[in-house]
Scaffold this motif. Structure first.
Motif, PDB file in Angstrom:
ATOM      1  N   ASN A  17       0.851  -1.184   0.000  1.00 34.56           N
ATOM      2  CA  ASN A  17       0.000   0.000   0.000  1.00 34.56           C
ATOM      3  C   ASN A  17       0.890   1.238   0.000  1.00 34.56           C
ATOM      4  OD1 ASN A  17      -2.301  -1.629   0.204  1.00 34.56           O
ATOM      5  ND2 ASN A  17      -2.124  -1.696   2.426  1.00 34.56           N
ATOM      6  N   GLU A  19       1.453   5.108   0.799  1.00 38.31           N
ATOM      7  CA  GLU A  19       0.968   6.250   1.570  1.00 38.31           C
ATOM      8  C   GLU A  19       1.637   7.509   1.034  1.00 38.31           C
ATOM      9  OE1 GLU A  19       1.791   7.870   5.988  1.00 38.31           O
ATOM     10  OE2 GLU A  19       0.866   5.867   5.942  1.00 38.31           O
ATOM     11  N   GLU A  22      -2.553  12.957  -2.481  1.00 44.66           N
ATOM     12  CA  GLU A  22      -3.287  12.781  -3.737  1.00 44.66           C
ATOM     13  C   GLU A  22      -2.532  13.428  -4.891  1.00 44.66           C
ATOM     14  OE1 GLU A  22      -5.836  10.930  -4.307  1.00 44.66           O
ATOM     15  OE2 GLU A  22      -6.059  10.337  -2.201  1.00 44.66           O
ATOM     16  N   PHE A  25      -0.132  10.994  -6.644  1.00 47.16           N
ATOM     17  CA  PHE A  25      -0.735  10.021  -7.557  1.00 47.16           C
ATOM     18  C   PHE A  25      -1.145  10.681  -8.867  1.00 47.16           C
ATOM     19  CE2 PHE A  25      -1.399   8.183  -3.314  1.00 47.16           C
ATOM     20  CZ  PHE A  25      -0.789   6.951  -3.510  1.00 47.16           C
ATOM     21  N   PRO A 109      -2.308   3.708  -9.330  1.00 49.63           N
ATOM     22  CA  PRO A 109      -2.537   4.914  -8.517  1.00 49.63           C
ATOM     23  C   PRO A 109      -3.922   4.990  -7.896  1.00 49.63           C
ATOM     24  CG  PRO A 109      -1.472   5.463 -10.597  1.00 49.63           C
ATOM     25  CD  PRO A 109      -1.888   4.035 -10.702  1.00 49.63           C
ATOM     26  N   LYS A 112      -3.896   3.040  -4.914  1.00 49.02           N
ATOM     27  CA  LYS A 112      -2.704   3.339  -4.111  1.00 49.02           C
ATOM     28  C   LYS A 112      -1.919   2.067  -3.801  1.00 49.02           C
ATOM     29  CE  LYS A 112      -4.986   7.378  -2.153  1.00 49.02           C
ATOM     30  NZ  LYS A 112      -5.430   8.078  -0.936  1.00 49.02           N
TER      31      LYS A 112
END
Length: 295
Positions: A17, A19, A22, A25, A109, A112
């Protein structure tokens, strides 16, 4: 005769995952597209005294989830010379290339996620995955963190980690020989010891506590679990202690992370990019079947 020349390779695809903000991405997609459309879709760069080749490949779509393929070759510095049957020993001439281990990744993306595998040292996969993402990060103040994806049914396990207890770890020393620089401090200190030259079984019983002044904290244990939980060389990884009510707790962290396993038959000692695409395609399909398109 063709079958006799083939070898079977076992593959494990790991999932992480991501982190990040936004904005990262959104920027990743445009940065990937620009790299793909440029005259040179690959480049070599140095990181921590090792050369890396990074190559952007194709976009793949699964339902409405897009995955972006990236291949990395990370230099293996241990190859210092070549020897022929005639007894001649010489250095390796690379002619602007590098010799190393291939890593294959898909980055998705929208959910994520970064997933990938290598035929090289499995302990370095997470570090190389982060290196890949950093190459698409235009904002150096952006903090990117990766965590192994937990199996759905095992998600509460990390929350049940006691504040005080003991971590039992059993690991093959040879699997630590190429420990990545962002590995936990304990791993890096073990790597420097001379007994890593021999393949021995290392067993650790590490007391930890959240109390101030503890040599090993609860956060240190989380970091070790994160590093070793999906490591081929780790044969035991569990925690014992007591919860807040005084009840005994024993947690097995050796098999809590999601992965996809496959086996291929090939005539080559390395894995071809075409084969890697087939493996990653199947891996992400299995993942989406279990987790769905959104998390």
């Amino acid at each position: 005769m063709d079958r006799l020349n083939r070898i079977n390779k076992k593959i494990r695809v790991s999932f992480f995952n991501i982190e990040a903000s936004e904005n990262f991405f959104r920027s990743f997609v445009s940065s990937f597209g620009a790299s793909k459309d440029s005259a040179e879709n690959s480049r070599i760069f140095n990181l921590r005294e090792k050369k890396h080749l990074i190559k952007v490949a194709e976009e793949h779509e699964f339902s409405d989830i897009k995955a972006y393929a990236v291949t990395v070759v990370r230099e293996r510095n241990t190859w210092q010379a070549k020897a022929t049957s005639s007894g001649k020993i010489s250095g390796i001439s690379l002619n602007q290339g590098i010799i190393g281990d291939p890593y294959f990744f898909y980055i998705a993306p929208r959910i994520k996620l970064i997933m990938g595998f290598t035929s090289g040292p499995s302990g370095s996969l997470k570090g190389v995955a982060k290196t890949v993402l950093e190459q698409f990060n235009g904002d150096r103040s952006e903090r990117i963190k990766l965590d192994f994806t937990l199996k759905k049914r095992m998600r509460p396990s990390l929350d049940a980690l006691p504040d005080t207890g003991d971590l039992h770890l059993k690991i093959s020393s040879s699997s630590l020989s190429d420990a990545f620089e962002d590995a936990p401090k304990l791993v890096r200190s073990i790597r420097s010891d001379s007994f890593l030259e021999h393949n021995v079984q290392l067993i650790f019983n590490l007391p930890f506590s959240s109390a101030d002044g503890s040599s090993i904290s609860k956060n240190d244990v989380v970091e070790l679990i994160d590093y070793f939980g999906d490591h081929d060389g780790c044969t035991a990884l569990n925690v014992s202690g007591e919860d807040n009510s005084g009840s005994k707790v024993r947690l097995d962290f050796g098999n809590i992370f999601y992965n996809y396993r496959a086996e291929i038959s090939t005539r080559n000692k390395f894995i071809e990019e075409g084969k890697s695409t087939q493996i990653l395609n199947e891996g992400i399909r299995r993942y989406l079947d279990e987790f769905g398109p959104t998390l």
